[in-house]
Design a protein around this motif. Structure first.
Motif, mmCIF file in Angstrom:
data_model
loop_
_atom_site.group_PDB
_atom_site.id
_atom_site.type_symbol
_atom_site.label_atom_id
_atom_site.label_comp_id
_atom_site.label_asym_id
_atom_site.label_seq_id
_atom_site.Cartn_x
_atom_site.Cartn_y
_atom_site.Cartn_z
ATOM 1 N N LEU A 194 0.872 -1.128 -0.106
ATOM 2 C CA LEU A 194 0.008 -0.098 -0.158
ATOM 3 C C LEU A 194 0.770 1.450 0.062
ATOM 4 O O LEU A 194 0.554 2.279 -0.809
ATOM 5 N N ALA A 195 1.963 1.333 0.643
ATOM 6 C CA ALA A 195 2.985 2.376 0.738
ATOM 7 C C ALA A 195 3.635 2.777 -0.485
ATOM 8 O O ALA A 195 3.457 3.780 -1.150
ATOM 9 N N ALA A 196 3.986 1.678 -1.363
ATOM 10 C CA ALA A 196 4.449 1.739 -2.479
ATOM 11 C C ALA A 196 3.587 2.251 -3.622
ATOM 12 O O ALA A 196 3.614 2.889 -4.522
ATOM 13 N N THR A 197 2.325 1.664 -3.551
ATOM 14 C CA THR A 197 1.132 2.200 -4.375
ATOM 15 C C THR A 197 0.804 3.710 -4.060
ATOM 16 O O THR A 197 0.591 4.211 -5.198
ATOM 17 N N ALA A 198 0.778 3.977 -2.752
ATOM 18 C CA ALA A 198 0.513 5.410 -2.317
ATOM 19 C C ALA A 198 1.385 6.323 -3.064
ATOM 20 O O ALA A 198 1.270 7.369 -3.604
ATOM 21 N N ILE A 199 2.655 6.041 -2.769
ATOM 22 C CA ILE A 199 3.983 6.767 -3.475
ATOM 23 C C ILE A 199 3.818 6.940 -4.843
ATOM 24 O O ILE A 199 3.900 7.937 -5.333
ATOM 25 N N TRP A 200 3.577 5.747 -5.455
ATOM 26 C CA TRP A 200 3.554 5.793 -6.623
ATOM 27 C C TRP A 200 2.368 6.549 -7.468
ATOM 28 O O TRP A 200 2.476 7.720 -8.458
ATOM 29 N N LEU A 201 1.164 6.719 -6.844
ATOM 30 C CA LEU A 201 -0.112 7.688 -7.109
ATOM 31 C C LEU A 201 0.372 8.989 -6.819
ATOM 32 O O LEU A 201 0.105 9.870 -7.684
ATOM 33 N N ALA A 202 1.028 9.344 -5.602
ATOM 34 C CA ALA A 202 1.261 10.608 -5.636
ATOM 35 C C ALA A 202 2.197 11.160 -6.454
ATOM 36 O O ALA A 202 2.078 12.464 -6.582
ATOM 37 N N LEU A 203 3.000 10.526 -6.826
ATOM 38 C CA LEU A 203 4.309 10.873 -7.818
ATOM 39 C C LEU A 203 3.978 11.006 -9.209
ATOM 40 O O LEU A 203 4.195 11.989 -9.911
ATOM 41 N N GLU A 204 3.250 9.948 -9.603
ATOM 42 C CA GLU A 204 3.048 9.691 -11.191
ATOM 43 C C GLU A 204 1.628 10.366 -11.282
ATOM 44 O O GLU A 204 1.546 10.936 -12.252
ATOM 45 N N VAL A 205 0.589 9.787 -10.845
ATOM 46 C CA VAL A 205 -0.804 10.408 -10.903
ATOM 47 C C VAL A 205 -0.979 11.841 -10.732
ATOM 48 O O VAL A 205 -1.478 12.769 -11.448
ATOM 49 N N TYR A 206 -0.738 12.259 -9.370
ATOM 50 C CA TYR A 206 -0.933 13.635 -8.820
ATOM 51 C C TYR A 206 0.055 14.606 -9.169
ATOM 52 O O TYR A 206 0.100 15.615 -8.566
ATOM 53 N N GLU A 207 1.378 13.949 -9.535
ATOM 54 C CA GLU A 207 2.684 14.711 -9.922
ATOM 55 C C GLU A 207 2.969 15.512 -8.981
ATOM 56 O O GLU A 207 3.313 16.853 -8.974
ATOM 57 N N LEU A 208 3.069 15.039 -7.729
ATOM 58 C CA LEU A 208 3.759 15.860 -6.561
ATOM 59 C C LEU A 208 5.284 15.514 -6.760
ATOM 60 O O LEU A 208 5.855 14.921 -7.265
ATOM 61 N N LYS A 209 5.903 16.843 -5.953
ATOM 62 C CA LYS A 209 7.024 16.766 -6.145
ATOM 63 C C LYS A 209 7.848 15.603 -5.041
ATOM 64 O O LYS A 209 7.191 15.523 -3.915
ATOM 65 N N PHE A 210 8.755 15.097 -5.158
ATOM 66 C CA PHE A 210 9.356 13.964 -4.210
ATOM 67 C C PHE A 210 9.839 14.558 -3.183
ATOM 68 O O PHE A 210 9.622 14.150 -1.766
ATOM 69 N N VAL A 211 10.618 15.980 -3.211
ATOM 70 C CA VAL A 211 10.918 16.505 -1.783
ATOM 71 C C VAL A 211 9.568 16.852 -1.079
ATOM 72 O O VAL A 211 9.483 16.818 0.370
ATOM 73 N N THR A 212 8.623 17.415 -1.565
ATOM 74 C CA THR A 212 7.423 17.543 -0.874
ATOM 75 C C THR A 212 6.567 16.360 -0.232
ATOM 76 O O THR A 212 6.442 16.651 0.854
#
Length: 229
Positions: free
Chosen positions: A59-77
């Motif tokens: 779930l953590a890996a999926t959430a990180i992938w969705l946040a960075l890839e789908v919602y286009e958040l910055k990694f530092v943020t």
């Protein structure tokens, strides 16, 4: 004259010493060495023996992938938000334990021992040596089938990578790492049977190709010999 057959009682030294050792060990228990549980936890997570941790990791890996890839958040943020949540959770958890009068969780067992570090270094060295041997066999030993398989594999990887970015490939790697070993352990017998069949077919094809190449080589040598005559 009548002789006495009664013998004086003998002490069982072994039993007494064993009982003394037993009482001593019970009175003064030896401390057990700290167990290295880092490798056990990783193995249990990969093999789904600890389902809660395995599900949480997925779930953590999926959430990180969705946040960075789908919602286009910055990694530092995203990293800052996750760090703030982790610090707040630990603070809240520690205060709750203190208010309830419970002892904090002992984290002394969570460490990487020298033995684990050496084993990890030995495995990395083994993988590097295997990679170097593969490169040598492809480039220097002129194994054409290995060369063709390597080029085909690299070409397939390049085609697949052209449709996905690095983050997606890393996410796929995490998913495969959490599902592949579990499926292999569960269906190990069937996978080995299938692998044996594939290996036998590969050996037959390899032997056929080598035989045809040898025949072609012999024919070419025979033609050259006839021309020379």
């Amino acid at each position: 004259m009548q002789t006495s057959t009664d013998s004086p009682p003998t002490r069982e030294i072994g039993n007494d010493s064993a009982s003394n050792m037993h009482t001593t060990s019970t009175e003064f228990p030896t401390p057990s060495p700290t167990r290295d549980v880092s490798n056990d936890i990783v193995r249990d997570v990969i093999l789904w023996k600890r389902k809660n941790l395995s599900v949480l990791t997925l779930l953590a890996a999926t959430a990180i992938w969705l946040a960075l890839e789908v919602y286009e958040l910055k990694f530092v943020t995203l990293f800052s938000w996750m760090s703030m949540l982790a610090v707040a959770f630990l603070l809240f958890w520690g205060n709750i334990h203190r208010l309830l009068g419970k002892e904090p969780v002992d984290m002394s067992a969570m460490y990487i021992s020298e033995k684990s570090a050496r084993e990890m270094g030995a495995k990395i060295q083994e993988y590097v040596e295997k990679s170097l041997r593969l490169v040598f066999s492809v480039s220097a030993e002129k194994e054409w089938l290995v060369f063709a398989g390597t080029v085909a594999s690299l070409g397939l990887i390049s085609v697949v990578a052209s449709y996905f970015d690095l983050l997606t490939l890393l996410y796929f790697g995490v998913v495969v790492g959490l599902t592949g070993p579990f499926v292999y352990v569960k269906y190990e017998h069937k996978i080995k049977e299938w692998g044996q069949k594939v290996r036998v077919r590969y050996q037959r094809c390899y032997a056929t190709v080598v035989q045809k190449l040898q025949e072609m080589k012999n024919k070419m040598q025979e033609k050259k010999r006839k021309k020379m005559e």
